[in-house]
Write a protein that holds these residues in place. Structure first.
Motif, PDB file in Angstrom:
ATOM      1  N   ARG A   1      58.857 -22.327  18.938  1.00 23.83           N
ATOM      2  CA  ARG A   1      58.655 -20.983  18.410  1.00 23.83           C
ATOM      3  C   ARG A   1      59.044 -19.951  19.452  1.00 23.83           C
ATOM      4  NH1 ARG A   1      53.625 -18.684  19.923  1.00 23.83           N
ATOM      5  NH2 ARG A   1      52.386 -20.075  21.266  1.00 23.83           N
ATOM      6  N   THR A   2      59.250 -18.727  18.975  1.00 29.70           N
ATOM      7  CA  THR A   2      59.610 -17.611  19.841  1.00 29.70           C
ATOM      8  C   THR A   2      58.361 -16.846  20.241  1.00 29.70           C
ATOM      9  OG1 THR A   2      61.767 -17.404  18.771  1.00 29.70           O
ATOM     10  CG2 THR A   2      60.959 -15.496  20.009  1.00 29.70           C
ATOM     11  N   LEU A   3      58.238 -16.544  21.515  1.00 26.28           N
ATOM     12  CA  LEU A   3      57.102 -15.775  22.014  1.00 26.28           C
ATOM     13  C   LEU A   3      57.445 -14.290  21.952  1.00 26.28           C
ATOM     14  CD1 LEU A   3      56.244 -17.926  25.172  1.00 26.28           C
ATOM     15  CD2 LEU A   3      55.320 -18.150  22.844  1.00 26.28           C
ATOM     16  N   GLU A   4      56.529 -13.487  21.436  1.00 25.52           N
ATOM     17  CA  GLU A   4      56.767 -12.065  21.301  1.00 25.52           C
ATOM     18  C   GLU A   4      55.731 -11.262  22.080  1.00 25.52           C
ATOM     19  OE1 GLU A   4      57.293 -10.642  17.341  1.00 25.52           O
ATOM     20  OE2 GLU A   4      58.586 -12.320  16.725  1.00 25.52           O
ATOM     21  N   SER A   5      56.171 -10.158  22.658  1.00 25.28           N
ATOM     22  CA  SER A   5      55.267  -9.257  23.374  1.00 25.28           C
ATOM     23  C   SER A   5      55.765  -7.830  23.199  1.00 25.28           C
ATOM     24  CB  SER A   5      55.188  -9.616  24.865  1.00 25.28           C
ATOM     25  OG  SER A   5      56.466  -9.532  25.470  1.00 25.28           O
ATOM     26  N   SER A   6      54.911  -6.877  23.480  1.00 29.65           N
ATOM     27  CA  SER A   6      55.291  -5.468  23.371  1.00 29.65           C
ATOM     28  C   SER A   6      54.433  -4.649  24.313  1.00 29.65           C
ATOM     29  CB  SER A   6      55.121  -4.965  21.933  1.00 29.65           C
ATOM     30  OG  SER A   6      53.770  -5.062  21.510  1.00 29.65           O
ATOM     31  N   GLY A   7      54.922  -3.459  24.638  1.00 31.16           N
ATOM     32  CA  GLY A   7      54.172  -2.606  25.553  1.00 31.16           C
ATOM     33  C   GLY A   7      54.963  -1.383  25.950  1.00 31.16           C
ATOM     34  N   ARG A   8      54.722  -0.921  27.184  1.00 28.18           N
ATOM     35  CA  ARG A   8      55.335   0.313  27.673  1.00 28.18           C
ATOM     36  C   ARG A   8      56.076   0.067  28.978  1.00 28.18           C
ATOM     37  NH1 ARG A   8      49.979   2.727  26.123  1.00 28.18           N
ATOM     38  NH2 ARG A   8      49.314   2.228  28.255  1.00 28.18           N
ATOM     39  N   LEU A   9      57.116   0.850  29.192  1.00 29.04           N
ATOM     40  CA  LEU A   9      57.869   0.846  30.436  1.00 29.04           C
ATOM     41  C   LEU A   9      57.913   2.255  30.994  1.00 29.04           C
ATOM     42  CD1 LEU A   9      61.055  -1.172  29.349  1.00 29.04           C
ATOM     43  CD2 LEU A   9      59.069  -2.079  30.584  1.00 29.04           C
ATOM     44  N   SER A  10      57.948   2.368  32.324  1.00 28.35           N
ATOM     45  CA  SER A  10      58.169   3.666  32.957  1.00 28.35           C
ATOM     46  C   SER A  10      58.871   3.445  34.291  1.00 28.35           C
ATOM     47  CB  SER A  10      56.850   4.415  33.169  1.00 28.35           C
ATOM     48  OG  SER A  10      56.005   3.734  34.069  1.00 28.35           O
ATOM     49  N   PHE A  11      59.617   4.453  34.707  1.00 28.64           N
ATOM     50  CA  PHE A  11      60.278   4.379  36.000  1.00 28.64           C
ATOM     51  C   PHE A  11      60.385   5.769  36.584  1.00 28.64           C
ATOM     52  CE2 PHE A  11      63.828   5.663  33.431  1.00 28.64           C
ATOM     53  CZ  PHE A  11      64.642   6.396  34.273  1.00 28.64           C
ATOM     54  N   SER A  12      60.499   5.800  37.880  1.00 25.66           N
ATOM     55  CA  SER A  12      60.671   7.057  38.595  1.00 25.66           C
ATOM     56  C   SER A  12      61.548   6.791  39.808  1.00 25.66           C
ATOM     57  CB  SER A  12      59.319   7.627  39.034  1.00 25.66           C
ATOM     58  OG  SER A  12      59.480   8.844  39.731  1.00 25.66           O
ATOM     59  N   ALA A  13      62.633   7.549  39.921  1.00 22.17           N
ATOM     60  CA  ALA A  13      63.527   7.385  41.060  1.00 22.17           C
ATOM     61  C   ALA A  13      62.814   7.797  42.340  1.00 22.17           C
ATOM     62  CB  ALA A  13      64.780   8.237  40.858  1.00 22.17           C
ATOM     63  N   PRO A  14      63.050   7.108  43.462  1.00 22.94           N
ATOM     64  CA  PRO A  14      64.144   6.143  43.622  1.00 22.94           C
ATOM     65  C   PRO A  14      63.775   4.687  43.385  1.00 22.94           C
ATOM     66  CG  PRO A  14      63.260   6.688  45.761  1.00 22.94           C
ATOM     67  CD  PRO A  14      62.485   7.511  44.772  1.00 22.94           C
ATOM     68  N   ASP A  15      62.465   4.317  43.410  1.00 24.47           N
ATOM     69  CA  ASP A  15      62.188   2.876  43.459  1.00 24.47           C
ATOM     70  C   ASP A  15      60.897   2.447  42.775  1.00 24.47           C
ATOM     71  OD1 ASP A  15      60.359   3.964  45.196  1.00 24.47           O
ATOM     72  OD2 ASP A  15      61.050   2.894  46.968  1.00 24.47           O
ATOM     73  N   THR A  16      60.431   3.209  41.769  1.00 18.59           N
ATOM     74  CA  THR A  16      59.196   2.848  41.082  1.00 18.59           C
ATOM     75  C   THR A  16      59.496   2.375  39.666  1.00 18.59           C
ATOM     76  OG1 THR A  16      57.880   4.427  42.354  1.00 18.59           O
ATOM     77  CG2 THR A  16      56.959   3.690  40.262  1.00 18.59           C
ATOM     78  N   PHE A  17      58.938   1.217  39.315  1.00 16.04           N
ATOM     79  CA  PHE A  17      59.127   0.658  37.972  1.00 16.04           C
ATOM     80  C   PHE A  17      57.827   0.003  37.529  1.00 16.04           C
ATOM     81  CE2 PHE A  17      60.182  -3.114  35.358  1.00 16.04           C
ATOM     82  CZ  PHE A  17      60.708  -2.463  34.253  1.00 16.04           C
ATOM     83  N   VAL A  18      57.413   0.296  36.289  1.00 17.13           N
ATOM     84  CA  VAL A  18      56.158  -0.250  35.755  1.00 17.13           C
ATOM     85  C   VAL A  18      56.412  -0.826  34.370  1.00 17.13           C
ATOM     86  CG1 VAL A  18      53.774   0.223  35.076  1.00 17.13           C
ATOM     87  CG2 VAL A  18      54.775   1.420  37.032  1.00 17.13           C
ATOM     88  N   ARG A  19      55.965  -2.049  34.187  1.00 20.20           N
ATOM     89  CA  ARG A  19      55.986  -2.683  32.860  1.00 20.20           C
ATOM     90  C   ARG A  19      54.550  -3.026  32.492  1.00 20.20           C
ATOM     91  NH1 ARG A  19      59.198  -7.614  30.003  1.00 20.20           N
ATOM     92  NH2 ARG A  19      57.410  -8.550  28.976  1.00 20.20           N
TER      93      ARG A  19
END
Length: 206
Positions: free
Chosen positions: A62-80
């Motif tokens: 089966r296929t695993l599914e997920s969902s949520g939010r992403l955000s980023f801010s230059a130069p080097d910040t990333f959030v999942r």
């Protein structure tokens, strides 16, 4: 004046027409490559989005599914931040990776986790237009035009390719729309992204 025979005339006309057409095309229509894509993406300094991800696991039917939010801010910040099926959060600032699941939080160096590092650098480097980070970690192939582009990233380090075969990122203008990760063991994930908001550089055109 000596006239060219017809069999020589038409190839000459075709060559001239091709040259004139190439000169008439806009610059971005003639060549859209990694430097041009990075310039386009760097105009956006921060952004938020929602995602849905489908992951095919070789050992599961089966296929695993997920969902949520992403955000980023230059130069080097990333959030999942995954909201479904269970809350989880991955935050990367510089080379520091913070994992949160329930009441448990773990912090470690990003380069200590090759699999997480390669996927983070692929997405974060693209979102922030960090050409140096992309070229440091991947062989990049960009195709298409600003209106619809595709970049395939293949890890440079052999030990990383033993984990991640490639990362394919598709977008329109300065926004990423889809990220496909192909693992060496046959696993595959496709993340679809919908923009919520973004902040552009003050000097960037609207």
């Amino acid at each position: 004046m000596r006239l060219l025979p017809r069999r020589e005339f038409w190839p000459t006309v075709g060559l001239l027409a091709g040259l004139l057409l190439a000169l008439a095309l806009p610059l971005h229509a003639r060549a859209f490559d990694l430097p041009e894509l990075s310039r386009l993406m760097s105009q956006v300094k921060s952004g938020e989005a929602v995602f849905t991800e489908k992951r095919s696991v070789a050992m599961l039917e089966r296929t695993l599914e997920s969902s949520g939010r992403l955000s980023f801010s230059a130069p080097d910040t990333f959030v999942r931040e995954t909201l479904k099926p269970r809350p989880e959060k991955v935050s990367v600032v510089g080379n520091i990776l913070t994992l949160t699941s329930g009441n448990r939080t773990r912090t470690l160096r990003l380069d200590a986790v090759p699999e997480a590092a390669v996927m983070t650098e692929a997405i974060r480097g693209t979102l922030t237009g960090n050409r140096q980070a992309i070229e440091r970690n991947f062989i990049a192939n960009v195709s298409g035009q600003p209106q619809r582009w595709l970049m395939e990233l293949v890890p440079i380090e052999p030990q990383v390719r033993d984990l991640v075969r490639s990362v394919q990122i598709a977008g329109q203008q300065s926004w990423v729309r889809e990220v496909t990760v192909v693992m060496a063991d046959g696993d595959r994930s496709v993340m679809s992204i919908e923009q919520v908001s973004s902040v552009r550089a003050a000097s960037a055109p609207n």
